[in-house]
Structure formats: structure tokens, C-alpha cells
Scaffold this active site. Structure first.
Site, mmCIF file in Angstrom:
data_model
loop_
_atom_site.group_PDB
_atom_site.id
_atom_site.type_symbol
_atom_site.label_atom_id
_atom_site.label_comp_id
_atom_site.label_asym_id
_atom_site.label_seq_id
_atom_site.Cartn_x
_atom_site.Cartn_y
_atom_site.Cartn_z
ATOM 1 N N GLU A 258 1.302 2.852 55.660
ATOM 2 C CA GLU A 258 1.539 1.569 56.319
ATOM 3 C C GLU A 258 3.037 1.305 56.433
ATOM 4 O O GLU A 258 3.812 1.691 55.549
ATOM 5 C CB GLU A 258 0.869 0.432 55.526
ATOM 6 C CG GLU A 258 -0.647 0.573 55.449
ATOM 7 C CD GLU A 258 -1.299 -0.553 54.662
ATOM 8 O OE1 GLU A 258 -0.554 -1.421 54.126
ATOM 9 O OE2 GLU A 258 -2.539 -0.579 54.572
ATOM 10 N N HIS A 281 -3.399 -5.157 57.229
ATOM 11 C CA HIS A 281 -3.495 -5.416 55.795
ATOM 12 C C HIS A 281 -3.362 -6.914 55.511
ATOM 13 O O HIS A 281 -2.550 -7.337 54.681
ATOM 14 C CB HIS A 281 -2.423 -4.635 55.022
ATOM 15 C CG HIS A 281 -2.793 -4.381 53.590
ATOM 16 N ND1 HIS A 281 -2.416 -3.249 52.908
ATOM 17 C CD2 HIS A 281 -3.510 -5.122 52.698
ATOM 18 C CE1 HIS A 281 -2.860 -3.301 51.661
ATOM 19 N NE2 HIS A 281 -3.538 -4.429 51.521
#
Length: 400
Positions: A258, A281
Site C-alpha cells: 500500500e 484501507h
């Protein structure tokens, strides 16, 4: 006392720590290992979220770091054993964002069942497609929850309120809530449920656990969600199942890799697929959850500094330590072997210390003793405690 807060931790944490008398530095994004080691110069306590990795190298480079607050649920980004060996106490927020994740999961289940993202995209593109084809109610449908912890069990209750039939699988033998049914194996759950959602923790054994074999076991035209850990799922295998039509829709909130900061580029093999919801997220990213996390974890850091309390620590024994009853409080983290407390008390006695109160808790390899003394204590006594073979860390709190 200096505190460093990274990754856009809610301002309530900053305010609470400043009010406690600490100097607080904040940075918006995550730091890599080299940047973090440099930034930790002179820092006593660190606050992070999920992106910053606290490696053994970081902890060895900054052994003076007293505490780490993980302003999130997971702590797999922290080398907990190395932190314990360094005497660095770690806290997290295991309950604060539970409801936020549950609400997102339900919203995504309904959105996929009704193809809302596809309908939305079509209408934004100027295409009117008022059709019931492929759209379903969730009432009466089966939901399989993999991982029946704080989030999974609360989702179970909420899903039942929507009229869903809930099954769950967990490695631990957990009692069902409501009318949920416990499955004896993951295979049983995958073969019997129309929607499967993952809510597992970050332990290493979960890495890569969900791949082509598991997707093949799922019922045809089922829905899939992962709001837990990015490394659990093989996204290429998920893509194959979506393209083939075996999986009818997917919602993914976590990814194996990420971006560190908002605005950084993101790529995934799932981009561009219909009925696939990708979110950055944000399962626990509501104002309510972030406020509560900021309040909770900052209070843990503050209490550890002011009283030595380690209640709910994830890597050292938990001691509920109210305000000191004496003039000096000695905090002693040590290896959990027989006779340590006796040796500590012998040193205190030989140094003329008068014990007003004492608490001891053990957890695995470690023990943690909080001892209140009347009056001050000589430095020679502290040096003798530090010299004990079993000692990991000694800290004094004085009210004189």
C-alpha cells in the site's frame, strides 16, 4: 518527554499528550526504516498507524524508546519480541474501530448484491439501466465469516438483523452469538455460504492463506470481501475467479503493498473489473473511530509514563497501576524466571528502602513488577537492579 506521531493520527491524541506536558511532533505520512531511525533521535514515545514498520533494526538503533502506540487494531507492523527485549512497551486499540469496519462490510455486501457500483458508473456515463437482473436482497442469504473476533462477531449480529443466515469459522473454539452456526473447517464454510468475508488477524501463519484453491471451493456466483490483512489473499487468484464469473463480486480494503501517503499512486490487478469495490484501507477510517483510537491510545501512553500502567499492552505483562501510594515508584521489567522478585526485594531491603506496595504480573517470557517506596531511593540501588542478569528495563517515577 518527547513524542513523535506519524500517519495523520487524530488531533485528539496530540492535544491529550500536549496537555500531559509532553513535546509532540507530528508528521502526515509513514517513514521508511532509515527515515524513522533518524526521526527517533531523542524521542521517548512513538505513535504510528499501519504503514510504518518498526523493525528490529529500528529498535536496536533507538533502545531509549520507551513506548509505542499503534493507533489501529493490528500490530504486525511492529517487531513485538524485539520491542519487549528492548523494554519498549507497545499498546494498540483492539476495539475502537470495530463498528466502523462492520458498517463498511455490510454496506459493501449490499452494494455488491445490488450491483450499485455498476449502476452508479453507468448513470455517471449517461446510461439509464433500470433493471432488476442480477440484483438481490441480502435477506435470507448466507454469510460466512472467517475469523470470529471483535469485528467478525459484531458483524455476525448486524448481519442477522438484516435477515442473513450466518456461519463462521475460527481457529479458536468460540461460542456463537445469536443464531450463528460454527463451521468445523474453512472448507465447510466456503462450500455452504453465498458471501464470504475475511476478518483474520495479522499473524504470520495467515499469509497467503486464501488463494486459487479456496476460491475454487466457494459456491458459484458468490461474493467475497477482505477487510482484514492485505497479505492474506492472492489477488491474482481473485482476479481469475472474477474474470471467469465464479466469483460474482468482490470488495477489497487492504492490499499486500500500500502507498505510504495520501496522493501516492496505487495500482492493482483488480482495477477496472465490474462489481469490484476497492477502498484505500478505510475500514476503520471514520471520524468517530479515529477520535476514539486517538483518545484511547494516547491515554495508554500517558498512563504508562505517569504511573507505569501496562494494562492492555500487547508485548509485556499487564499491570493496572493507579497513582503511586509512596514517594517513589520503581518499574522493573525482567525475564520471567524463578526468584527474580525475591532478588529485587533483597536489593531494595539492603538499600534501606521501605516498600509501601507492590504488584507483579507475568506473561510468557517476561515479568513486570511495580513497587512503591516511602521516600527516595539511592542511585546505587537502581544500579544494582539494572545489573541483575534478568533485568530488561528499570524506570523510576518520583512524586517527591
Amino acid at each position: 518527554m518527547k513524542v513523535l506521531l506519524l500517519e495523520n493520527i487524530h488531533e485528539v491524541a496530540h492535544e491529550a499528550l500536549v496537555d500531559a506536558g509532553y513535546t509532540v511532533d507530528t508528521r502526515s505520512g509513514a517513514l521508511d526504516e532509515t527515515e524513522l531511525i533518524e526521526a527517533l533521535e531523542g524521542v521517548d514515545m512513538l505513535g504510528i498507524r499501519s504503514k510504518t514498520q518498526i523493525t528490529a533494526e529500528v529498535l536496536r538503533a533507538r533502545p531509549e524508546l520507551q513506548a509505542i502506540g499503534a493507533f489501529c487494531i493490528g500490530t504486525n507492523q511492529i517487531d513485538l519480541e524485539e520491542a519487549a527485549q528492548a523494554g519498549t512497551v507497545v499498546f494498540n486499540a483492539p476495539f475502537s474501530n470495530t463498528r466502523s469496519v462492520v458498517e463498511l462490510a455490510m454496506a459493501e455486501i449490499i452494494s455488491m448484491a445490488r450491483h450499485l457500483t455498476d449502476k452508479n458508473a453507468a448513470l455517471h456515463a449517461g446510461v439509464w439501466d433500470k433493471s432488476a437482473k442480477g440484483a438481490h436482497e441480502v435477506r435470507g442469504r448466507s454469510l460466512g465469516i472467517v475469523g470470529y473476533g471483535n469485528i467478525g462477531s459484531q458483524l455476525s449480529v448486524i448481519a442477522e438483523a438484516f435477515g442473513m443466515h450466518v456461519s463462521y469459522y475460527d481457529l479458536d473454539d468460540k461460542l456463537p452469538l445469536g443464531n450463528a452456526r460454527r463451521c468445523d473447517s474453512l472448507e465447510e464454510l466456503l462450500q455452504s455460504c453465498e458471501t464470504v468475508t475475511l476478518h483474520v488477524d495479522g499473524r504470520n501463519g495467515n499469509a497467503g492463506n486464501f488463494g486459487a484453491e479456496q476460491f475454487a471451493l466457494m459456491r458459484p456466483r458468490s461474493l467475497f470481501l477482505n477487510l482484514s490483512r492485505g497479505f492474506v489473499v492472492d489477488l491474482e487468484a481473485l482476479r481469475d475467479s472474477l474474470v471467469s464469473g465464479h466469483v460474482a463480486g468482490a470488495a477489497v480494503d487492504v492490499f499486500p503493498s500500500e502507498p505510504k501517503s495520501a496522493g501516492d499512486p496505487f495500482t492493482s490487478c483488480l482495477q477496472g473489473l465490474p462489481n469490484v469495490i476497492l477502498t484505500p484501507h478505510v475500514g476503520g477510517s471514520t471520524e468517530e473511530a479515529q477520535y476514539d483510537i486517538g483518545r484511547y491510545v494516547s491515554a495508554k501512553l500517558r498512563d504508562y509514563q505517569s504511573t507505569g500502567a501496562t494494562t492492555m499492552s500487547v508485548n509485556v505483562p499487564g499491570v493496572t497501576a493507579p497513582q503511586a501510594v509512596g514517594d517513589t515508584r520503581i518499574l522493573h521489567l525482567h525475564r520471567n524466571v524463578p526468584g527474580v522478585l525475591a532478588r529485587v526485594n533483597t536489593i531494595l531491603s539492603e538499600g534501606g528502602a521501605n516498600i509501601d506496595g507492590q504488584q507483579l504480573s507475568t506473561k510468557g517470557e517476561y515479568g513486570y513488577a511495580v513497587t512503591d517506596l516511602a521516600g527516595s531511593v539511592d542511585q546505587a540501588v537502581v544500579d544494582r537492579l539494572r545489573a541483575l542478569e534478568e533485568t530488561v528495563e528499570v524506570r523510576l517515577i518520583s512524586t517527591l
